[in-house]
Design a protein around this motif. Structure first.
Motif, PDB file in Angstrom:
ATOM      1  N   PHE A  35       8.847   2.437 -10.461  1.00 55.12           N
ATOM      2  CA  PHE A  35       7.937   1.823 -11.424  1.00 55.12           C
ATOM      3  C   PHE A  35       6.554   2.477 -11.367  1.00 55.12           C
ATOM      4  O   PHE A  35       5.941   2.746 -12.394  1.00 55.12           O
ATOM      5  CB  PHE A  35       7.831   0.316 -11.150  1.00 55.12           C
ATOM      6  CG  PHE A  35       6.931  -0.398 -12.106  1.00 55.12           C
ATOM      7  CD1 PHE A  35       7.267  -0.508 -13.445  1.00 55.12           C
ATOM      8  CD2 PHE A  35       5.725  -0.942 -11.681  1.00 55.12           C
ATOM      9  CE1 PHE A  35       6.425  -1.150 -14.349  1.00 55.12           C
ATOM     10  CE2 PHE A  35       4.876  -1.578 -12.567  1.00 55.12           C
ATOM     11  CZ  PHE A  35       5.230  -1.686 -13.905  1.00 55.12           C
ATOM     12  N   ARG A  36       6.078   2.774 -10.148  1.00 52.09           N
ATOM     13  CA  ARG A  36       4.757   3.421 -10.019  1.00 52.09           C
ATOM     14  C   ARG A  36       4.773   4.803 -10.666  1.00 52.09           C
ATOM     15  O   ARG A  36       3.807   5.212 -11.306  1.00 52.09           O
ATOM     16  CB  ARG A  36       4.372   3.552  -8.537  1.00 52.09           C
ATOM     17  CG  ARG A  36       4.060   2.233  -7.882  1.00 52.09           C
ATOM     18  CD  ARG A  36       3.587   2.431  -6.439  1.00 52.09           C
ATOM     19  NE  ARG A  36       3.533   1.162  -5.756  1.00 52.09           N
ATOM     20  CZ  ARG A  36       4.364   0.776  -4.774  1.00 52.09           C
ATOM     21  NH1 ARG A  36       5.321   1.592  -4.345  1.00 52.09           N
ATOM     22  NH2 ARG A  36       4.243  -0.408  -4.230  1.00 52.09           N
ATOM     23  N   LYS A  37       5.898   5.524 -10.479  1.00 55.10           N
ATOM     24  CA  LYS A  37       6.008   6.862 -11.095  1.00 55.10           C
ATOM     25  C   LYS A  37       5.923   6.753 -12.606  1.00 55.10           C
ATOM     26  O   LYS A  37       5.209   7.504 -13.272  1.00 55.10           O
ATOM     27  CB  LYS A  37       7.333   7.519 -10.696  1.00 55.10           C
ATOM     28  CG  LYS A  37       7.224   8.269  -9.400  1.00 55.10           C
ATOM     29  CD  LYS A  37       8.482   9.063  -9.085  1.00 55.10           C
ATOM     30  CE  LYS A  37       8.430   9.441  -7.607  1.00 55.10           C
ATOM     31  NZ  LYS A  37       9.714   9.363  -6.938  1.00 55.10           N
ATOM     32  N   MET A  38       6.664   5.771 -13.149  1.00 58.50           N
ATOM     33  CA  MET A  38       6.663   5.580 -14.604  1.00 58.50           C
ATOM     34  C   MET A  38       5.266   5.196 -15.083  1.00 58.50           C
ATOM     35  O   MET A  38       4.768   5.701 -16.091  1.00 58.50           O
ATOM     36  CB  MET A  38       7.658   4.476 -14.953  1.00 58.50           C
ATOM     37  CG  MET A  38       7.866   4.281 -16.424  1.00 58.50           C
ATOM     38  SD  MET A  38       8.839   2.807 -16.693  1.00 58.50           S
ATOM     39  CE  MET A  38       7.637   1.540 -16.440  1.00 58.50           C
TER      40      MET A  38
ATOM     41  N   PHE B 289       0.859  -1.187   0.000  1.00 53.33           N
ATOM     42  CA  PHE B 289       0.000   0.000   0.000  1.00 53.33           C
ATOM     43  C   PHE B 289       0.897   1.239   0.000  1.00 53.33           C
ATOM     44  O   PHE B 289       1.880   1.287   0.756  1.00 53.33           O
ATOM     45  CB  PHE B 289      -0.858   0.055   1.265  1.00 53.33           C
ATOM     46  CG  PHE B 289      -2.041  -0.883   1.259  1.00 53.33           C
ATOM     47  CD1 PHE B 289      -1.873  -2.256   1.157  1.00 53.33           C
ATOM     48  CD2 PHE B 289      -3.324  -0.377   1.378  1.00 53.33           C
ATOM     49  CE1 PHE B 289      -2.955  -3.110   1.165  1.00 53.33           C
ATOM     50  CE2 PHE B 289      -4.414  -1.225   1.388  1.00 53.33           C
ATOM     51  CZ  PHE B 289      -4.242  -2.593   1.283  1.00 53.33           C
ATOM     52  N   VAL B 290       0.541   2.229  -0.811  1.00 54.69           N
ATOM     53  CA  VAL B 290       1.232   3.522  -0.722  1.00 54.69           C
ATOM     54  C   VAL B 290       0.278   4.497  -0.045  1.00 54.69           C
ATOM     55  O   VAL B 290      -0.835   4.740  -0.538  1.00 54.69           O
ATOM     56  CB  VAL B 290       1.647   4.071  -2.099  1.00 54.69           C
ATOM     57  CG1 VAL B 290       2.343   5.436  -1.927  1.00 54.69           C
ATOM     58  CG2 VAL B 290       2.569   3.093  -2.801  1.00 54.69           C
ATOM     59  N   MET B 291       0.712   4.987   1.109  1.00 52.90           N
ATOM     60  CA  MET B 291      -0.083   5.933   1.886  1.00 52.90           C
ATOM     61  C   MET B 291       0.607   7.304   1.804  1.00 52.90           C
ATOM     62  O   MET B 291       1.845   7.372   1.839  1.00 52.90           O
ATOM     63  CB  MET B 291      -0.168   5.492   3.349  1.00 52.90           C
ATOM     64  CG  MET B 291      -0.518   4.029   3.568  1.00 52.90           C
ATOM     65  SD  MET B 291      -2.085   3.488   2.834  1.00 52.90           S
ATOM     66  CE  MET B 291      -3.264   4.307   3.906  1.00 52.90           C
TER      67      MET B 291
HETATM   68  C1  COA Z   1      -2.621  10.876  -2.890  1.00 49.80           C
HETATM   69  C2  COA Z   1      -2.763  12.374  -3.173  1.00 49.80           C
HETATM   70  C3  COA Z   1      -2.835  13.124  -1.830  1.00 49.80           C
HETATM   71  C4  COA Z   1      -1.505  12.813  -3.926  1.00 49.80           C
HETATM   72  O1  COA Z   1      -1.672  14.161  -4.212  1.00 49.80           O
HETATM   73  P1  COA Z   1      -0.891  14.843  -5.456  1.00 49.80           P
HETATM   74  O2  COA Z   1      -1.369  16.226  -5.538  1.00 49.80           O
HETATM   75  O3  COA Z   1      -0.954  13.953  -6.630  1.00 49.80           O
HETATM   76  O4  COA Z   1       0.540  14.920  -4.866  1.00 49.80           O
HETATM   77  P2  COA Z   1       1.954  14.619  -5.514  1.00 49.80           P
HETATM   78  O5  COA Z   1       1.944  14.368  -6.975  1.00 49.80           O
HETATM   79  O6  COA Z   1       2.839  15.709  -4.982  1.00 49.80           O
HETATM   80  O7  COA Z   1       2.351  13.251  -4.802  1.00 49.80           O
HETATM   81  C5  COA Z   1       2.591  13.202  -3.411  1.00 49.80           C
HETATM   82  C6  COA Z   1       3.261  11.900  -3.109  1.00 49.80           C
HETATM   83  O8  COA Z   1       2.365  10.832  -3.379  1.00 49.80           O
HETATM   84  C7  COA Z   1       2.944   9.925  -4.290  1.00 49.80           C
HETATM   85  N1  COA Z   1       1.856   9.453  -5.134  1.00 49.80           N
HETATM   86  C8  COA Z   1       0.874  10.183  -5.687  1.00 49.80           C
HETATM   87  N2  COA Z   1       0.045   9.383  -6.386  1.00 49.80           N
HETATM   88  C9  COA Z   1       0.529   8.133  -6.263  1.00 49.80           C
HETATM   89  C10 COA Z   1       0.120   6.864  -6.772  1.00 49.80           C
HETATM   90  N3  COA Z   1      -0.950   6.717  -7.550  1.00 49.80           N
HETATM   91  N4  COA Z   1       0.866   5.784  -6.475  1.00 49.80           N
HETATM   92  C11 COA Z   1       1.961   5.885  -5.686  1.00 49.80           C
HETATM   93  N5  COA Z   1       2.388   7.064  -5.157  1.00 49.80           N
HETATM   94  C12 COA Z   1       1.676   8.167  -5.464  1.00 49.80           C
HETATM   95  C13 COA Z   1       3.997  10.719  -5.050  1.00 49.80           C
HETATM   96  O9  COA Z   1       4.994   9.884  -5.574  1.00 49.80           O
HETATM   97  C14 COA Z   1       4.509  11.629  -3.964  1.00 49.80           C
HETATM   98  O10 COA Z   1       5.426  10.913  -3.153  1.00 49.80           O
HETATM   99  P3  COA Z   1       6.685  11.662  -2.429  1.00 49.80           P
HETATM  100  O11 COA Z   1       6.194  12.968  -1.876  1.00 49.80           O
HETATM  101  O12 COA Z   1       7.092  10.723  -1.349  1.00 49.80           O
HETATM  102  O13 COA Z   1       7.721  11.837  -3.473  1.00 49.80           O
HETATM  103  C15 COA Z   1      -4.030  12.703  -4.018  1.00 49.80           C
HETATM  104  O14 COA Z   1      -3.894  12.114  -5.299  1.00 49.80           O
HETATM  105  C16 COA Z   1      -5.306  12.216  -3.372  1.00 49.80           C
HETATM  106  O15 COA Z   1      -5.814  12.842  -2.453  1.00 49.80           O
HETATM  107  N6  COA Z   1      -5.843  11.074  -3.863  1.00 49.80           N
HETATM  108  C17 COA Z   1      -7.065  10.504  -3.306  1.00 49.80           C
HETATM  109  C18 COA Z   1      -6.725   9.687  -2.058  1.00 49.80           C
HETATM  110  C19 COA Z   1      -7.952   9.024  -1.502  1.00 49.80           C
HETATM  111  O16 COA Z   1      -9.009   9.601  -1.430  1.00 49.80           O
HETATM  112  N7  COA Z   1      -7.791   7.764  -1.096  1.00 49.80           N
HETATM  113  C20 COA Z   1      -8.859   6.967  -0.615  1.00 49.80           C
HETATM  114  C21 COA Z   1      -9.395   6.178  -1.741  1.00 49.80           C
HETATM  115  S1  COA Z   1     -10.981   5.504  -1.383  1.00 49.80           S
END
Ligand code: COA
Length: 161
Positions: free
Chosen positions: A152-155, A115-117
């Motif tokens: 890999f996830r970033k890509m 899981f990525v949190m």
């Molecule tokens: C997760 C979230 C906060 C990221 O926000 P964002 O504006 O895209 O922020 P960023 O692009 O700066 O990414 C922030 C971090 O999250 C990581 N990240 C963002 N999306 C990701 C994904 N899909 N998978 C893995 N990592 C991810 C980035 O790599 C970054 O990591 P780092 O700061 O350690 O380098 C936003 O997309 C969000 O709120 N998503 C919905 C979450 C949610 O509601 N979850 C419950 C689902 S029911």
């Protein structure tokens, strides 16, 4: 969100939870329903991540959810979650799920997942997390594998895969 950015150990947030499988958590084959396990794991990943960052988190991504074996009514399902890697605002939580033999305490693995949190502030924007102390060779190997998964996830996100 905590303002304390002191590095924390993996053991500081490692969390275990055990559930007994009752009928409400079974599918029509009498096995553990995958959606139920996912719900339990998502909550556990949130607890691990909160314990590390000291604030609120959201689930950004779930991957490599491998169902290796089923579990049946009355089984004790033990879930163990711990951090493998932290970035700037994200944390990878590895989750291993086992069925525990109640007579001798042995466990066999039924599921692994990652899981990525992401830590978030009061506006839901990503927030910085404390560093992770990596101590043993095993922890170092897990960190390096997690780094590769993060790349890999970033890509995958960049290329829409
Ligand atoms: C997760 C979230 C906060 C990221 O926000 P964002 O504006 O895209 O922020 P960023 O692009 O700066 O990414 C922030 C971090 O999250 C990581 N990240 C963002 N999306 C990701 C994904 N899909 N998978 C893995 N990592 C991810 C980035 O790599 C970054 O990591 P780092 O700061 O350690 O380098 C936003 O997309 C969000 O709120 N998503 C919905 C979450 C949610 O509601 N979850 C419950 C689902 S029911």
């Amino acid at each position: 969100m905590s303002e304390d950015f002191t590095a924390k150990k993996i053991g500081d947030s490692l969390t275990e939870v055990t559930h007994i499988l009752f009928p409400r958590s079974l599918n029509d084959m009498g096995r553990l329903y995958g959606g139920q396990l996912l719900e339990w794991l998502d909550e556990l990943a949130g607890i691990v991540a909160r314990r590390h960052c000291g604030g609120s988190v959201v689930t950004a991504s779930i991957d490599r959810m491998d169902f290796k074996e089923g579990a049946k009514q009355g089984d004790m399902v033990c879930m163990r979650g711990y951090l493998t890697y932290v970035g700037n605002t994200s944390m990878e939580v590895r989750m291993d799920s086992y069925v525990e033999n109640v007579s001798d305490g042995t466990r066999h693995l039924i599921n692994t997942a990652f899981f990525v949190m992401v830590a978030v502030d009061e506006n839901g924007s990503p927030a910085k997390v404390p560093p992770l102390v990596v101590e043993s060779l095993r922890e170092q190997a897990e960190w390096e594998a997690a780094e590769r998964r993060m790349e890999f996830r970033k890509m995958r996100r960049k290329e829409g895969l």
